[in-house]
Structure formats: structure tokens, C-alpha cells
Design an enzyme around this catalytic site. Structure first.
Site, PDB file in Angstrom:
ATOM      1  N   GLU A 200       0.842  -1.204   0.000  1.00  0.00           N
ATOM      2  CA  GLU A 200       0.000   0.000   0.000  1.00  0.00           C
ATOM      3  C   GLU A 200       0.876   1.252   0.000  1.00  0.00           C
ATOM      4  O   GLU A 200       0.456   2.324  -0.454  1.00  0.00           O
ATOM      5  CB  GLU A 200      -0.873  -0.048   1.260  1.00  0.00           C
ATOM      6  CG  GLU A 200      -2.059   0.854   1.279  1.00  0.00           C
ATOM      7  CD  GLU A 200      -2.873   0.670   2.561  1.00  0.00           C
ATOM      8  OE1 GLU A 200      -2.583  -0.247   3.365  1.00  0.00           O
ATOM      9  OE2 GLU A 200      -3.807   1.462   2.759  1.00  0.00           O
ATOM     10  N   ASP A 282     -13.314   1.326  -0.327  1.00  0.00           N
ATOM     11  CA  ASP A 282     -12.416   1.374   0.834  1.00  0.00           C
ATOM     12  C   ASP A 282     -13.137   1.933   2.065  1.00  0.00           C
ATOM     13  O   ASP A 282     -13.454   1.184   2.988  1.00  0.00           O
ATOM     14  CB  ASP A 282     -11.168   2.218   0.529  1.00  0.00           C
ATOM     15  CG  ASP A 282      -9.975   1.834   1.403  1.00  0.00           C
ATOM     16  OD1 ASP A 282     -10.094   0.872   2.189  1.00  0.00           O
ATOM     17  OD2 ASP A 282      -8.918   2.488   1.291  1.00  0.00           O
TER      18      ASP A 282
HETATM   19  P1  5GP Z   1     -13.022  -0.888  11.188  1.00  0.00           P
HETATM   20  O1  5GP Z   1     -12.143  -2.087  11.001  1.00  0.00           O
HETATM   21  O2  5GP Z   1     -12.839  -0.271  12.533  1.00  0.00           O
HETATM   22  O3  5GP Z   1     -14.455  -1.168  10.886  1.00  0.00           O
HETATM   23  O4  5GP Z   1     -12.605   0.187  10.088  1.00  0.00           O
HETATM   24  C1  5GP Z   1     -11.537   1.098  10.255  1.00  0.00           C
HETATM   25  C2  5GP Z   1     -10.208   0.371  10.211  1.00  0.00           C
HETATM   26  O5  5GP Z   1      -9.983  -0.178   8.916  1.00  0.00           O
HETATM   27  C3  5GP Z   1      -8.996   1.272  10.420  1.00  0.00           C
HETATM   28  O6  5GP Z   1      -8.730   1.467  11.792  1.00  0.00           O
HETATM   29  C4  5GP Z   1      -7.884   0.504   9.721  1.00  0.00           C
HETATM   30  O7  5GP Z   1      -7.382  -0.522  10.543  1.00  0.00           O
HETATM   31  C5  5GP Z   1      -8.615  -0.133   8.558  1.00  0.00           C
HETATM   32  N1  5GP Z   1      -8.493   0.676   7.336  1.00  0.00           N
HETATM   33  C6  5GP Z   1      -9.417   1.504   6.809  1.00  0.00           C
HETATM   34  N2  5GP Z   1      -8.970   2.067   5.670  1.00  0.00           N
HETATM   35  C7  5GP Z   1      -7.739   1.581   5.459  1.00  0.00           C
HETATM   36  C8  5GP Z   1      -6.775   1.773   4.435  1.00  0.00           C
HETATM   37  O8  5GP Z   1      -6.939   2.542   3.467  1.00  0.00           O
HETATM   38  N3  5GP Z   1      -5.611   1.086   4.564  1.00  0.00           N
HETATM   39  C9  5GP Z   1      -5.379   0.232   5.599  1.00  0.00           C
HETATM   40  N4  5GP Z   1      -4.212  -0.413   5.616  1.00  0.00           N
HETATM   41  N5  5GP Z   1      -6.272   0.032   6.575  1.00  0.00           N
HETATM   42  C10 5GP Z   1      -7.435   0.688   6.512  1.00  0.00           C
END
Ligand code: 5GP
Length: 342
Positions: A200, A282
């Protein structure tokens, strides 16, 4: 444009807490007024940009909004309905199970709340097939990751096919992907599918090689895999050999500045190879988008015809984690809807 809304779509890369709309945020804020000053910072509007690091800071703020089972339930229901309203017929949501001592929310009740919301949407007749991936946040390290795999195993057995796999996400600059090989492999052995964020950010060739050795069922982003951007031909060859689909997110990558502009997006590289590419949102809340807009951006940036966009959406069905019978049903559905579109 109406065509992109009407186009039946598959969404395979959507983080639950990143997908919360401003309407839902306001709803949650009324219960937590002390957060109202911060919440207007959690959407990146048109023309605005942040760094990827800043995006991860935003998630910390957003997580303060979803601290109880009820919050998680409300958010899931709204997010599912919003995707359905955008013409998404099949979605794999992903989310990191979180506990919150102050409300009694546990990681298990977190996942139960997500699944209960999914079930209610189904009972209400919302026209979308919803599946779920448990996410491993790399920031939390391999021990927690193994616990997540155990939790996934429980729900994999009891969720009637809704839980289909695992995701590896979180700040790519934190931790080392190779520490997660063991838990991911354990998940794979249980029959869970793997969607891994890979390359990424630049200079992760070694980590990517390690993670590709599993190899995953899908790749999130894969922005820096190819040699033109500092990746390597070997990485590309591995991805090609296993034909691992890429989940590609235009607005996210441009707004978090891992890609300088839409026309520089690696969609171009992989699409021209005839490699499976899946257009995804995303974090539709954070990046102020929806899947129809992402398809529209793809079409206008790379001059794709409506037929090519149709094919792109149709091919995405092959990349879902649900069984073959679901793929055939979706394909039938797509073909029924096609005449109305052209
Ligand atoms: P959740 O898992 O809490 O429902 O959604 C938010 C989490 O998704 C963030 O804290 C992060 O761990 C992950 N996340 C969201 N967007 C991205 C991204 O663009 N890249 C990465 N590596 N992780 C993401």
C-alpha cells in the site's frame, strides 16, 4: 450519472467504520455530544487531501463513535442499506472486532452485533447479499491476530456462511507483515479466505514477498507491486501466476496521496494485463464517495465504454468469497438487469 447507479455492483473492499455516512455520524453524535467538534474532521471532501498517516488518526476519532453493541448495530444497518441504495447487490464488509470496557462491548459481541444487523437487513428484504470478513489490525500484533482467527473460526461455523474470511489491514507503516503469516495460515487452514492489504506504501517488497507466499485470495490496493513504482517483476509474476484479484480504490488512494492523480492509478497497469481488478470504495464515509462514483471515475479516467464497465462489474463476481452457487445466482441476476441498462 444514472448508468453507474443502475449498474449492478459488487463491493469487496469496505471497512465498516470508514463507511459511516454523515447522516449516521450525526445520529451517533446526538448520543455523544462531546464528540461533535471532532466529527466534522472525519470526511475528506472533494478536492481535499490528507496523508495516509492522517487517515489513521481519523479512524481513532471515528472509533469513539462506535463504542457499544448498539452503535455497531446501527452503523452496520445504515451502511448496508446505503450500499444497497447505490445499486450494490453483493458486499463483503470488513471490520476489526473491538472491545470497550465502559459499555461492556466485547470483541465477540461486536461481531454478533454486525451479524445481527446483517440478518435484520435480510429479513427486511434489503436487496443485497452481505458477507463479512474479520479484520486483523497490524498495529495490534500477532497475538491479537491469532485471537481474531479463533473468533473468526467460531463465527465461521455458526453464521450460515455470512463470515467468509479474514482481512489484514491497519497502518502499513506499523509492524511487519511477516509476523502475521502464522495466524493467517491458521485461518486459511480453517477454510477462511484471505484478503490482505499489500504494498500500500513504497518499499514493502520484502514484506509483500512473504505475504504472497501464503498466497492470499485477494489483494487490497497492491499500489507498489509493479516495477515502475519500485516494486518488482517477481512480485508481479507471483500475483499473475495465482491470478490474485486486486481490490482497487481510486478516491481513497488519491485523497490519502499514495497515488498522485487518477490517471496515475495502478488500475491502468493491471487492467492492461487482463488481470482481475475489482473497483471498490475502501471507506465511503471518510473519502466521501460511493461505488457508482468509483466506477464513473474509472470510466472517465481511462476512457472505458459502458460495455467495458459492465464487464468490469460482471467479472468482479468471480472474485467474491461466497461459494460458486452464489456466483451463478449473481451472474443470472446481472444478465437479467443488463437489457435495462443499454
Ligand atoms: P473498522 O475495522 O474499525 O471497521 O474500520 C476502520 C479500520 O480499517 C482502520 O482502523 C484501519 O485498521 C482499517 N483501514 C481503513 N482504511 C484503510 C486503508 O486505506 N488502509 C489500511 N491499511 N487500513 C485501513
Amino acid at each position: 450519472e444514472q448508468f453507474y447507479k443502475d449498474l449492478p455492483k459488487v463491493e469487496l473492499h469496505a471497512h465498516l467504520n470508514g463507511s459511516i455516512s454523515s447522516t449516521t455520524t450525526e445520529k451517533l453524535i446526538t448520543k455523544k455530544p462531546h464528540l461533535s467538534d471532532q466529527h466534522n474532521m472525519t470526511v475528506i471532501s472533494r478536492g481535499q487531501k490528507r496523508t495516509l498517516e492522517e487517515c489513521f488518526e481519523m479512524f481513532k476519532i471515528i472509533h469513539q463513535l462506535t463504542v457499544s453493541d448498539e452503535d455497531v448495530f446501527v452503523v452496520t444497518k445504515d451502511v448496508v442499506k446505503e450500499f444497497a441504495a447505490d445499486g450494490v447487490k453483493y458486499i463483503e464488509l470488513r471490520s476489526t472486532p473491538r472491545e470497550e470496557k465502559s459499555t461492556g462491548m466485547t470483541k465477540k459481541s461486536y461481531v454478533s452485533s454486525v451479524l445481527e444487523a446483517i440478518k435484520q437487513c435480510k429479513n427486511e428484504g434489503v436487496d443485497i447479499d452481505v458477507r463479512f470478513l474479520l479484520a486483523i489490525d497490524r498495529r495490534n500484533g500477532p497475538t491479537i491476530a491469532m485471537e481474531t482467527v479463533k473468533l473468526a473460526e467460531e463465527f465461521f461455523r455458526s453464521s450460515d456462511g455470512v463470515v467468509v474470511g479474514l482481512d489484514l489491514s491497519g497502518n502499513p507503516a506499523v509492524g511487519d507483515g511477516k509476523n502475521f503469516i502464522a495466524p493467517l495460515q491458521a485461518g486459511r487452514n480453517l477454510g477462511l479466505k484471505l484478503a490482505l492489504h499489500l504494498a500500500e506504501i513504497p518499499n514493502q517488497n520484502e514484506e509483500s514477498e512473504m505475504l504472497l507466499s501464503i498466497p492470499p485470495d485477494r489483494i487490497g490496493h497492491g499500489t507498489f507491486l509493479h516495477p515502475e513504482v519500485g516494486g518488482s517483476q517477481r512480485l508481479v509474476d507471483t500475483v499473475k501466476k495465482y491470478r490474485i484479484p486486486l481490490e482497487l480504490c481510486f478516491s481513497s488512494n488519491v485523497k490519502s496521496q499514495t497515488i498522485s492523480s487518477y490517471d496515475q492509478h495502478h488500475f491502468h497497469y493491471w487492467y492492461n494485463l487482463g488481470h482481475p481488478c475489482v473497483v471498490c470504495t475502501d471507506d465511503k464515509g471518510v473519502f466521501g464517495t460511493d461505488l457508482s462514483l468509483e466506477y464513473q471515475i474509472t470510466a472517465s479516467t481511462f476512457n472505458l465504454s459502458k460495455t467495458q464497465i459492465w464487464d468490469l462489474s460482471y467479472q468482479s463476481i468471480n472474485c467474491i468469497f461466497a461459494p460458486e452457487s452464489v456466483k451463478s445466482d449473481l451472474k443470472r441476476r446481472w444478465n437479467e438487469l443488463k437489457p435495462g441498462l443499454f
